[in-house]
Scaffold this active site. Structure first.
Site, PDB file in Angstrom:
ATOM      1  N   HIS A  72       0.848  -1.200   0.000  1.00  0.00           N
ATOM      2  CA  HIS A  72       0.000   0.000   0.000  1.00  0.00           C
ATOM      3  C   HIS A  72       0.878   1.242   0.000  1.00  0.00           C
ATOM      4  O   HIS A  72       1.814   1.342   0.790  1.00  0.00           O
ATOM      5  CB  HIS A  72      -0.900   0.027   1.230  1.00  0.00           C
ATOM      6  CG  HIS A  72      -2.016  -0.960   1.173  1.00  0.00           C
ATOM      7  ND1 HIS A  72      -3.161  -0.831   1.923  1.00  0.00           N
ATOM      8  CD2 HIS A  72      -2.176  -2.085   0.446  1.00  0.00           C
ATOM      9  CE1 HIS A  72      -3.961  -1.834   1.658  1.00  0.00           C
ATOM     10  NE2 HIS A  72      -3.396  -2.617   0.774  1.00  0.00           N
ATOM     11  N   TYR A 196      -8.468   5.435   8.459  1.00  0.00           N
ATOM     12  CA  TYR A 196      -8.516   5.799   9.872  1.00  0.00           C
ATOM     13  C   TYR A 196      -9.608   6.853  10.013  1.00  0.00           C
ATOM     14  O   TYR A 196      -9.416   7.996   9.584  1.00  0.00           O
ATOM     15  CB  TYR A 196      -7.159   6.371  10.302  1.00  0.00           C
ATOM     16  CG  TYR A 196      -6.093   5.320  10.485  1.00  0.00           C
ATOM     17  CD1 TYR A 196      -5.449   4.743   9.392  1.00  0.00           C
ATOM     18  CD2 TYR A 196      -5.734   4.888  11.757  1.00  0.00           C
ATOM     19  CE1 TYR A 196      -4.477   3.768   9.561  1.00  0.00           C
ATOM     20  CE2 TYR A 196      -4.762   3.921  11.946  1.00  0.00           C
ATOM     21  CZ  TYR A 196      -4.140   3.353  10.847  1.00  0.00           C
ATOM     22  OH  TYR A 196      -3.176   2.388  11.023  1.00  0.00           O
ATOM     23  N   PRO A 288      -2.373  -0.145  19.373  1.00  0.00           N
ATOM     24  CA  PRO A 288      -2.240  -0.584  17.981  1.00  0.00           C
ATOM     25  C   PRO A 288      -2.510   0.494  16.932  1.00  0.00           C
ATOM     26  O   PRO A 288      -2.381   0.226  15.743  1.00  0.00           O
ATOM     27  CB  PRO A 288      -3.275  -1.712  17.865  1.00  0.00           C
ATOM     28  CG  PRO A 288      -4.239  -1.475  18.972  1.00  0.00           C
ATOM     29  CD  PRO A 288      -3.506  -0.783  20.052  1.00  0.00           C
ATOM     30  N   LYS A 292       2.308  -0.837  15.138  1.00  0.00           N
ATOM     31  CA  LYS A 292       3.752  -0.945  15.366  1.00  0.00           C
ATOM     32  C   LYS A 292       4.217  -2.155  16.182  1.00  0.00           C
ATOM     33  O   LYS A 292       5.418  -2.432  16.237  1.00  0.00           O
ATOM     34  CB  LYS A 292       4.257   0.326  16.084  1.00  0.00           C
ATOM     35  CG  LYS A 292       4.203   1.559  15.210  1.00  0.00           C
ATOM     36  CD  LYS A 292       5.255   1.514  14.135  1.00  0.00           C
ATOM     37  CE  LYS A 292       5.107   2.604  13.125  1.00  0.00           C
ATOM     38  NZ  LYS A 292       5.080   2.153  11.747  1.00  0.00           N
ATOM     39  N   TYR A 384       4.949   5.934   9.798  1.00  0.00           N
ATOM     40  CA  TYR A 384       4.030   4.844   9.475  1.00  0.00           C
ATOM     41  C   TYR A 384       4.727   3.755   8.648  1.00  0.00           C
ATOM     42  O   TYR A 384       4.542   2.562   8.891  1.00  0.00           O
ATOM     43  CB  TYR A 384       2.797   5.374   8.727  1.00  0.00           C
ATOM     44  CG  TYR A 384       1.632   4.421   8.824  1.00  0.00           C
ATOM     45  CD1 TYR A 384       0.752   4.468   9.910  1.00  0.00           C
ATOM     46  CD2 TYR A 384       1.436   3.445   7.865  1.00  0.00           C
ATOM     47  CE1 TYR A 384      -0.295   3.571  10.020  1.00  0.00           C
ATOM     48  CE2 TYR A 384       0.394   2.542   7.969  1.00  0.00           C
ATOM     49  CZ  TYR A 384      -0.471   2.614   9.043  1.00  0.00           C
ATOM     50  OH  TYR A 384      -1.500   1.709   9.155  1.00  0.00           O
TER      51      TYR A 384
HETATM   52  C1  FAD Z   1      -4.769  -9.869  21.204  1.00  0.00           C
HETATM   53  C2  FAD Z   1      -3.768  -9.034  20.446  1.00  0.00           C
HETATM   54  C3  FAD Z   1      -4.161  -8.353  19.295  1.00  0.00           C
HETATM   55  C4  FAD Z   1      -3.246  -7.567  18.612  1.00  0.00           C
HETATM   56  N1  FAD Z   1      -3.665  -6.883  17.517  1.00  0.00           N
HETATM   57  C5  FAD Z   1      -2.788  -6.083  16.868  1.00  0.00           C
HETATM   58  C6  FAD Z   1      -3.201  -5.337  15.761  1.00  0.00           C
HETATM   59  O1  FAD Z   1      -4.346  -5.416  15.357  1.00  0.00           O
HETATM   60  N2  FAD Z   1      -2.301  -4.524  15.160  1.00  0.00           N
HETATM   61  C7  FAD Z   1      -1.003  -4.424  15.609  1.00  0.00           C
HETATM   62  O2  FAD Z   1      -0.199  -3.697  15.022  1.00  0.00           O
HETATM   63  N3  FAD Z   1      -0.570  -5.143  16.648  1.00  0.00           N
HETATM   64  C8  FAD Z   1      -1.435  -5.967  17.297  1.00  0.00           C
HETATM   65  N4  FAD Z   1      -1.019  -6.660  18.351  1.00  0.00           N
HETATM   66  C9  FAD Z   1       0.387  -6.564  18.729  1.00  0.00           C
HETATM   67  C10 FAD Z   1       1.261  -7.572  18.000  1.00  0.00           C
HETATM   68  O3  FAD Z   1       0.530  -8.720  17.695  1.00  0.00           O
HETATM   69  C11 FAD Z   1       2.444  -7.877  18.903  1.00  0.00           C
HETATM   70  O4  FAD Z   1       3.162  -6.684  19.112  1.00  0.00           O
HETATM   71  C12 FAD Z   1       3.375  -8.963  18.344  1.00  0.00           C
HETATM   72  O5  FAD Z   1       2.714 -10.198  18.364  1.00  0.00           O
HETATM   73  C13 FAD Z   1       4.656  -9.030  19.170  1.00  0.00           C
HETATM   74  O6  FAD Z   1       5.370 -10.184  18.846  1.00  0.00           O
HETATM   75  P1  FAD Z   1       6.163 -10.966  19.980  1.00  0.00           P
HETATM   76  O7  FAD Z   1       6.821 -12.098  19.271  1.00  0.00           O
HETATM   77  O8  FAD Z   1       6.971 -10.027  20.762  1.00  0.00           O
HETATM   78  O9  FAD Z   1       5.055 -11.514  21.002  1.00  0.00           O
HETATM   79  P2  FAD Z   1       3.874 -12.557  20.785  1.00  0.00           P
HETATM   80  O10 FAD Z   1       3.369 -12.529  19.401  1.00  0.00           O
HETATM   81  O11 FAD Z   1       2.915 -12.322  21.894  1.00  0.00           O
HETATM   82  O12 FAD Z   1       4.566 -13.970  20.979  1.00  0.00           O
HETATM   83  C14 FAD Z   1       4.948 -14.453  22.253  1.00  0.00           C
HETATM   84  C15 FAD Z   1       4.946 -15.966  22.219  1.00  0.00           C
HETATM   85  O13 FAD Z   1       5.404 -16.447  23.460  1.00  0.00           O
HETATM   86  C16 FAD Z   1       4.581 -17.510  23.892  1.00  0.00           C
HETATM   87  N5  FAD Z   1       4.645 -17.600  25.345  1.00  0.00           N
HETATM   88  C17 FAD Z   1       4.077 -16.776  26.253  1.00  0.00           C
HETATM   89  N6  FAD Z   1       4.355 -17.190  27.487  1.00  0.00           N
HETATM   90  C18 FAD Z   1       5.139 -18.288  27.360  1.00  0.00           C
HETATM   91  C19 FAD Z   1       5.736 -19.163  28.301  1.00  0.00           C
HETATM   92  N7  FAD Z   1       5.571 -18.995  29.612  1.00  0.00           N
HETATM   93  N8  FAD Z   1       6.476 -20.203  27.844  1.00  0.00           N
HETATM   94  C20 FAD Z   1       6.652 -20.390  26.490  1.00  0.00           C
HETATM   95  N9  FAD Z   1       6.080 -19.591  25.564  1.00  0.00           N
HETATM   96  C21 FAD Z   1       5.342 -18.544  25.995  1.00  0.00           C
HETATM   97  C22 FAD Z   1       3.211 -17.128  23.371  1.00  0.00           C
HETATM   98  O14 FAD Z   1       2.343 -18.262  23.272  1.00  0.00           O
HETATM   99  C23 FAD Z   1       3.562 -16.547  22.014  1.00  0.00           C
HETATM  100  O15 FAD Z   1       3.582 -17.517  21.007  1.00  0.00           O
HETATM  101  C24 FAD Z   1      -1.920  -7.467  19.063  1.00  0.00           C
HETATM  102  C25 FAD Z   1      -1.521  -8.178  20.204  1.00  0.00           C
HETATM  103  C26 FAD Z   1      -2.433  -8.943  20.909  1.00  0.00           C
HETATM  104  C27 FAD Z   1      -1.971  -9.686  22.134  1.00  0.00           C
END
Ligand code: FAD
Length: 392
Positions: A72, A196, A288, A292, A384
């Site tokens: 986009h 938005y 969100p 980011k 962005y």
């Molecule tokens: C419900 C939700 C909706 C979201 N929607 C948006 C959105 O619409 N737009 C946007 O930009 N961002 C969104 N986000 C934010 C974005 O998804 C996150 O910033 C991104 O997933 C970060 O990646 P990460 O790998 O740091 O963490 P995560 O994706 O949370 O991955 C962490 C992993 O660690 C695992 N884990 C947790 N605890 C343990 C443990 N004790 N032992 C072993 N494994 C464990 C989890 O199962 C998971 O697989 C959303 C986040 C959430 C929670």
């Protein structure tokens, strides 16, 4: 078991770190609490910065994203009965966003890791962190994984940050007086780009995951539960907040899933504790609105992977020592952008008189400034599509 880097969490952060390390010949094992199918079906983010898309492609996990993701060149800000396009191709030439669901990114990263021979232990129970200042190791399900370093990539509710003594970390947090109701629907997007929409009824976002699947968000009260909203009520509210410009009709269709996401900003400092490094949501959460969260996780992991490469290749620990400060510089800029977008677009109070009404008029003036000033529109666009990485 023994490996060089023990990674907790198979989200975008943990999986990308494992893959980047593998490409540099550094062994890592990923421990994930949930099943593979659960990780691959969690619908979350869907907007990839230019740098995130480039990083995934360079790591060898971008083939499907490049074929199926949608590039986009702009977004629309809709308010006051008109739409205003923020044109990336004009304001930040050569940089754009790719719309590609996080669950697809995770699927691609899992496949690339497994193909490269990385061990991912799904359904690893009771992962616990030990010895962060001496002999780091992880225990899980009756097993033990010894390692040189631990990467805490286990999201906001994980164990890695929780295993740090509270006196060693500082927490900065803010919660917003609203939440987002997320709606995934089997209907073609009603516009080619994200919208938005800041309406008098509250904020709403029109987004998409593919040619046939749309993703919407509605600003709702913080205590809202998904079951509080019927599908009819969701469509009525989405229409009311989006059909505010002449000729625009919102397409409707079957709702596949409804969820509620809290709106909060959170940062922990530092992001390193001895041999434990936090990355992604384990260290920070952004509202969100700026799209980011996933992108910031990727940015952290790039810094960490390069620092670990330097450590193993030449014994140079400067990158590891600078990890926390380098990540936090970007984290706070992204926190600022995400908070700014949130305050720019959400309804915080009544339109009428008094202080709340005054603040709403200031908010409208800020929006007018963004769409009428090329300088301000450029600031939005460059944030962005993603700030440049410090390491390039
Ligand atoms: C419900 C939700 C909706 C979201 N929607 C948006 C959105 O619409 N737009 C946007 O930009 N961002 C969104 N986000 C934010 C974005 O998804 C996150 O910033 C991104 O997933 C970060 O990646 P990460 O790998 O740091 O963490 P995560 O994706 O949370 O991955 C962490 C992993 O660690 C695992 N884990 C947790 N605890 C343990 C443990 N004790 N032992 C072993 N494994 C464990 C989890 O199962 C998971 O697989 C959303 C986040 C959430 C929670």
């Amino acid at each position: 078991m023994r490996t060089r880097v023990g990674i907790i969490g198979a989200g975008p952060a943990g999986l990308l770190l494992a893959l980047l390390l593998r490409r540099s010949g550094i062994d890592a094992v990923v421990l994930e609490r949930r099943s593979r199918s659960h990780c691959e079906s969690r619908v979350r983010a869907g907007v990839l910065e230019q740098g995130t898309a480039d990083t995934l492609a360079a790591a060898g996990a971008g083939e499907r994203m490049l074929a199926e993701g949608h590039v986009h060149q702009g977004i629309e800000l809709r308010f006051g009965g008109a739409g205003h396009r923020i044109a990336f191709e004009d304001l930040v030439p050569g940089r754009a966003i790719t719309v590609y669901g996080q669950q697809e990114v995770v699927k691609d990263l899992i496949a690339a890791n497994l193909a490269a021979g990385v061990e991912i232990r799904f359904e690893a129970d009771d992962v616990a962190v030990h010895g962060i200042d001496g002999a780091p190791h992880l225990t899980f399900g009756g097993e033990r994984l010894d390692c040189d370093f631990i990467a805490g990539c286990d999201g906001f509710h994980g164990v890695s940050r929780a295993s740090v003594p509270p006196e060693r970390l500082r927490v900065f947090a803010k919660t917003y007086p609203f939440a987002w109701l997320g709606v995934l629907a089997d209907v073609a997007p009603s516009a080619a780009e994200l919208i938005y929409a800041a309406s008098e009824r509250g904020f709403s976002l029109h987004s998409m995951r593919s040619d046939r699947v749309s993703r919407f968000y509605l600003q709702v009260p913080p205590e809202t539960r998904p079951e509080d909203w019927t599908h009819e009520a969701i469509w009525a509210e989405l229409k009311a907040r989006h059909e505010t410009v002449p000729g625009f009709t919102l397409r409707t269709g079957p709702v596949r899933a409804v969820d509620v996401a809290a709106m909060r900003s959170f940062v922990v400092e530092p992001m390193r504790f001895g041999r434990l490094f936090l990355a992604g949501d384990a260290a920070h959460i952004v509202p969100p609105t700026g799209a980011k969260g996933l992108n910031l996780a990727v940015a952290d992991v790039r810094v960490l992977a390069r620092a670990l490469e330097d450590h193993y290749r030449s014994g140079d620990d400067a990158g590891l020592d600078a990890y926390s400060a380098a990540c936090l510089r970007r984290v706070w800029r992204v926190q600022h952008f995400s908070a700014w977008m949130t305050s720019l677009l959400h309804a915080f109070g009544p339109q009428e008189n008094g202080e709340a009404g005054f603040d709403r008029r200031l908010q409208r003036a800020r929006l007018e400034g963004v769409v009428r000033s090329r300088a301000q529109a450029t600031v939005l666009a460059e944030n962005y599509v993603g700030l440049p990485y410090e390491d390039t």
